[in-house]
Design an enzyme around this catalytic site. Structure first.
Site, PDB file in Angstrom:
ATOM      1  N   ILE A 129     -24.897   6.421 -30.182  1.00 18.57           N
ATOM      2  CA  ILE A 129     -25.092   7.875 -30.303  1.00 18.57           C
ATOM      3  C   ILE A 129     -26.585   8.109 -30.239  1.00 18.57           C
ATOM      4  O   ILE A 129     -27.354   7.453 -30.956  1.00 18.57           O
ATOM      5  CB  ILE A 129     -24.456   8.489 -31.571  1.00 18.57           C
ATOM      6  CG1 ILE A 129     -24.749  10.004 -31.622  1.00 18.57           C
ATOM      7  CG2 ILE A 129     -24.889   7.779 -32.821  1.00 18.57           C
ATOM      8  CD1 ILE A 129     -23.956  10.750 -32.670  1.00 18.57           C
ATOM      9  N   ARG A 180     -32.981  18.640 -34.986  1.00 15.45           N
ATOM     10  CA  ARG A 180     -32.576  20.047 -34.846  1.00 15.45           C
ATOM     11  C   ARG A 180     -31.084  20.243 -35.108  1.00 15.45           C
ATOM     12  O   ARG A 180     -30.516  21.274 -34.729  1.00 15.45           O
ATOM     13  CB  ARG A 180     -32.890  20.541 -33.436  1.00 15.45           C
ATOM     14  CG  ARG A 180     -34.350  20.443 -33.094  1.00 15.45           C
ATOM     15  CD  ARG A 180     -34.606  20.866 -31.669  1.00 15.45           C
ATOM     16  NE  ARG A 180     -36.011  20.646 -31.354  1.00 15.45           N
ATOM     17  CZ  ARG A 180     -36.619  21.179 -30.315  1.00 15.45           C
ATOM     18  NH1 ARG A 180     -35.959  21.959 -29.483  1.00 15.45           N
ATOM     19  NH2 ARG A 180     -37.894  20.923 -30.095  1.00 15.45           N
ATOM     20  N   GLY A 181     -30.444  19.225 -35.656  1.00 12.06           N
ATOM     21  CA  GLY A 181     -29.017  19.345 -35.974  1.00 12.06           C
ATOM     22  C   GLY A 181     -28.080  18.876 -34.873  1.00 12.06           C
ATOM     23  O   GLY A 181     -26.864  18.846 -35.054  1.00 12.06           O
ATOM     24  N   GLY A 198     -27.723  15.859 -33.507  1.00 14.43           N
ATOM     25  CA  GLY A 198     -27.102  14.555 -33.779  1.00 14.43           C
ATOM     26  C   GLY A 198     -25.881  14.712 -34.668  1.00 14.43           C
ATOM     27  O   GLY A 198     -24.841  14.096 -34.437  1.00 14.43           O
ATOM     28  N   ARG A 199     -25.990  15.573 -35.671  1.00 12.57           N
ATOM     29  CA  ARG A 199     -24.848  15.799 -36.575  1.00 12.57           C
ATOM     30  C   ARG A 199     -23.672  16.419 -35.811  1.00 12.57           C
ATOM     31  O   ARG A 199     -22.529  15.985 -35.944  1.00 12.57           O
ATOM     32  CB  ARG A 199     -25.268  16.712 -37.726  1.00 12.57           C
ATOM     33  CG  ARG A 199     -24.145  16.974 -38.718  1.00 12.57           C
ATOM     34  CD  ARG A 199     -24.585  17.961 -39.798  1.00 12.57           C
ATOM     35  NE  ARG A 199     -25.678  17.438 -40.607  1.00 12.57           N
ATOM     36  CZ  ARG A 199     -25.536  16.519 -41.554  1.00 12.57           C
ATOM     37  NH1 ARG A 199     -24.340  16.002 -41.793  1.00 12.57           N
ATOM     38  NH2 ARG A 199     -26.579  16.096 -42.257  1.00 12.57           N
ATOM     39  N   GLU A 252     -22.214  -0.008 -36.387  1.00  8.72           N
ATOM     40  CA  GLU A 252     -23.298  -0.857 -36.898  1.00  8.72           C
ATOM     41  C   GLU A 252     -24.621  -0.129 -36.722  1.00  8.72           C
ATOM     42  O   GLU A 252     -24.807   0.578 -35.735  1.00  8.72           O
ATOM     43  CB  GLU A 252     -23.371  -2.166 -36.095  1.00  8.72           C
ATOM     44  CG  GLU A 252     -22.412  -3.219 -36.580  1.00  8.72           C
ATOM     45  CD  GLU A 252     -21.434  -3.618 -35.504  1.00  8.72           C
ATOM     46  OE1 GLU A 252     -21.760  -3.403 -34.322  1.00  8.72           O
ATOM     47  OE2 GLU A 252     -20.353  -4.120 -35.830  1.00  8.72           O
ATOM     48  N   ASN A 267     -33.214   2.077 -39.719  1.00  2.00           N
ATOM     49  CA  ASN A 267     -33.042   3.336 -38.984  1.00  2.00           C
ATOM     50  C   ASN A 267     -32.565   4.400 -39.970  1.00  2.00           C
ATOM     51  O   ASN A 267     -31.396   4.782 -40.018  1.00  2.00           O
ATOM     52  CB  ASN A 267     -32.034   3.126 -37.845  1.00  2.00           C
ATOM     53  CG  ASN A 267     -31.963   4.317 -36.903  1.00  2.00           C
ATOM     54  OD1 ASN A 267     -32.484   5.396 -37.208  1.00  2.00           O
ATOM     55  ND2 ASN A 267     -31.314   4.128 -35.770  1.00  2.00           N
ATOM     56  N   TYR A 278     -25.106   9.117 -41.082  1.00  2.22           N
ATOM     57  CA  TYR A 278     -23.770   8.534 -41.251  1.00  2.22           C
ATOM     58  C   TYR A 278     -23.280   8.719 -42.692  1.00  2.22           C
ATOM     59  O   TYR A 278     -22.126   9.078 -42.913  1.00  2.22           O
ATOM     60  CB  TYR A 278     -23.779   7.046 -40.879  1.00  2.22           C
ATOM     61  CG  TYR A 278     -24.189   6.767 -39.442  1.00  2.22           C
ATOM     62  CD1 TYR A 278     -23.840   7.645 -38.416  1.00  2.22           C
ATOM     63  CD2 TYR A 278     -24.932   5.637 -39.110  1.00  2.22           C
ATOM     64  CE1 TYR A 278     -24.216   7.402 -37.104  1.00  2.22           C
ATOM     65  CE2 TYR A 278     -25.307   5.381 -37.797  1.00  2.22           C
ATOM     66  CZ  TYR A 278     -24.963   6.271 -36.800  1.00  2.22           C
ATOM     67  OH  TYR A 278     -25.331   6.039 -35.512  1.00  2.22           O
TER      68      TYR A 278
HETATM   69  C1  COA Z   1     -29.842   9.189 -35.236  1.00  8.92           C
HETATM   70  C2  COA Z   1     -29.919  10.447 -34.361  1.00  8.92           C
HETATM   71  C3  COA Z   1     -28.700  10.484 -33.437  1.00  8.92           C
HETATM   72  C4  COA Z   1     -29.880  11.692 -35.274  1.00  8.92           C
HETATM   73  O1  COA Z   1     -29.914  12.837 -34.443  1.00  8.92           O
HETATM   74  P1  COA Z   1     -30.766  14.124 -34.839  1.00  8.92           P
HETATM   75  O2  COA Z   1     -30.419  15.201 -33.889  1.00  8.92           O
HETATM   76  O3  COA Z   1     -32.198  13.755 -34.947  1.00  8.92           O
HETATM   77  O4  COA Z   1     -30.201  14.421 -36.297  1.00  8.92           O
HETATM   78  P2  COA Z   1     -29.939  15.853 -36.964  1.00  8.92           P
HETATM   79  O5  COA Z   1     -31.093  16.749 -36.736  1.00  8.92           O
HETATM   80  O6  COA Z   1     -28.592  16.325 -36.576  1.00  8.92           O
HETATM   81  O7  COA Z   1     -29.927  15.459 -38.522  1.00  8.92           O
HETATM   82  C5  COA Z   1     -28.717  15.072 -39.134  1.00  8.92           C
HETATM   83  C6  COA Z   1     -29.020  14.277 -40.381  1.00  8.92           C
HETATM   84  O8  COA Z   1     -29.607  13.033 -40.039  1.00  8.92           O
HETATM   85  C7  COA Z   1     -30.543  12.661 -41.054  1.00  8.92           C
HETATM   86  N1  COA Z   1     -31.865  12.649 -40.472  1.00  8.92           N
HETATM   87  C8  COA Z   1     -32.257  13.125 -39.270  1.00  8.92           C
HETATM   88  N2  COA Z   1     -33.565  12.858 -39.055  1.00  8.92           N
HETATM   89  C9  COA Z   1     -33.996  12.205 -40.163  1.00  8.92           C
HETATM   90  C10 COA Z   1     -35.233  11.622 -40.533  1.00  8.92           C
HETATM   91  N3  COA Z   1     -36.306  11.689 -39.744  1.00  8.92           N
HETATM   92  N4  COA Z   1     -35.312  10.975 -41.724  1.00  8.92           N
HETATM   93  C11 COA Z   1     -34.240  10.890 -42.538  1.00  8.92           C
HETATM   94  N5  COA Z   1     -33.020  11.416 -42.216  1.00  8.92           N
HETATM   95  C12 COA Z   1     -32.915  12.065 -41.057  1.00  8.92           C
HETATM   96  C13 COA Z   1     -30.430  13.725 -42.144  1.00  8.92           C
HETATM   97  O9  COA Z   1     -29.386  13.330 -43.027  1.00  8.92           O
HETATM   98  C14 COA Z   1     -29.989  14.925 -41.337  1.00  8.92           C
HETATM   99  O10 COA Z   1     -29.328  15.884 -42.117  1.00  8.92           O
HETATM  100  P3  COA Z   1     -30.150  17.124 -42.738  1.00  8.92           P
HETATM  101  O11 COA Z   1     -30.818  17.798 -41.573  1.00  8.92           O
HETATM  102  O12 COA Z   1     -29.082  17.945 -43.360  1.00  8.92           O
HETATM  103  O13 COA Z   1     -31.133  16.536 -43.690  1.00  8.92           O
HETATM  104  C15 COA Z   1     -31.242  10.500 -33.563  1.00  8.92           C
HETATM  105  O14 COA Z   1     -32.311  10.339 -34.461  1.00  8.92           O
HETATM  106  C16 COA Z   1     -31.358   9.466 -32.467  1.00  8.92           C
HETATM  107  O15 COA Z   1     -30.824   9.639 -31.376  1.00  8.92           O
HETATM  108  N6  COA Z   1     -32.091   8.373 -32.729  1.00  8.92           N
HETATM  109  C17 COA Z   1     -32.360   7.339 -31.704  1.00  8.92           C
HETATM  110  C18 COA Z   1     -31.108   6.601 -31.357  1.00  8.92           C
HETATM  111  C19 COA Z   1     -30.466   6.002 -32.586  1.00  8.92           C
HETATM  112  O16 COA Z   1     -31.141   5.404 -33.420  1.00  8.92           O
HETATM  113  N7  COA Z   1     -29.131   6.156 -32.672  1.00  8.92           N
HETATM  114  C20 COA Z   1     -28.349   5.603 -33.768  1.00  8.92           C
HETATM  115  C21 COA Z   1     -28.035   4.171 -33.481  1.00  8.92           C
HETATM  116  S1  COA Z   1     -27.080   3.453 -34.798  1.00  8.92           S
END
Ligand code: COA
Length: 155
Positions: free
Chosen positions: A69, A78-79, A81-82, A103, A108, A115
């Site tokens: 993902i 920006r929400g 990922g959720r 996994e 990270n 999750y």
């Molecule tokens: C992991 C990933 C998918 C999250 O997507 P995102 O769009 O940045 O996440 P969101 O903005 O929807 O945030 C959802 C939640 O993630 C967590 N989160 C997001 N960024 C965070 C940060 N920098 N530090 C801690 N928690 C964080 C929080 O719980 C957040 O909820 P909240 O906004 O209510 O606090 C994104 O960071 C990503 O693509 N990372 C690179 C690829 C990767 O590592 N994928 C996962 C492999 S296991």
């Protein structure tokens, strides 16, 4: 608004670009081709006509696995990922998954916190699973019971 659709081979150029920007140890073009050919559930997330993320789910025997993902870095936090994870979990639920596994690198934090916030629990470690700058890093195995309150649509 973010929308989702199945990934096709023509998307792979943009998907791979996002993958390379997002991971220190990215999947290869061949990894995505294999997933498409093996009919894994490969999805892209689009915003204003641009692919901003991708996700891959496998399913079998009542279990789904989130294999990837990813939201491109300039759209993270920006929400999206959720919403994308909830979309993948909805798809797993529709396929009849009772458990969802994944996994993640314990380092990270963004992914681990995402999750945990939707109800995944840590259930074990795979030792030295991922390559890392100083050798290897363990993988945290996480599971979501779709039969519990969190997994039954209360996200
Ligand atoms: C992991 C990933 C998918 C999250 O997507 P995102 O769009 O940045 O996440 P969101 O903005 O929807 O945030 C959802 C939640 O993630 C967590 N989160 C997001 N960024 C965070 C940060 N920098 N530090 C801690 N928690 C964080 C929080 O719980 C957040 O909820 P909240 O906004 O209510 O606090 C994104 O960071 C990503 O693509 N990372 C690179 C690829 C990767 O590592 N994928 C996962 C492999 S296991």
């Amino acid at each position: 608004m973010i929308t989702f659709r199945p990934m096709v081979e023509a998307d792979l150029c943009r998907v791979l670009e996002n993958e390379l920007r997002s991971y220190a140890y990215p999947w290869t073009h061949g990894n995505f081709v294999d997933c498409l050919r093996e009919r894994k559930d490969c999805q892209v997330a689009e915003l204003a006509g641009q692919i901003i993320g991708h996700g891959v789910l496998s399913f079998g025997a009542g279990e789904a696995h989130v294999l990837n993902i990813c939201i491109t870095p300039d759209q993270q936090g920006r929400g999206h990922g959720r919403v994308f994870l909830e979309h993948l979990l909805d798809r797993a639920r529709c396929l009849g998954a009772e458990m969802v596994f994944l996994e993640v690198r314990p380092s990270n934090r963004a992914a681990v916190e995402l999750y945990e916030s939707v109800g995944f629990n840590a259930i074990g470690l795979r030792r030295n699973y991922y390559p890392a700058p100083l050798g290897h890093e363990d993988a945290q195995i996480m599971a979501l019971d779709m039969r519990s309150d969190f997994g039954s649509g209360a996200l």
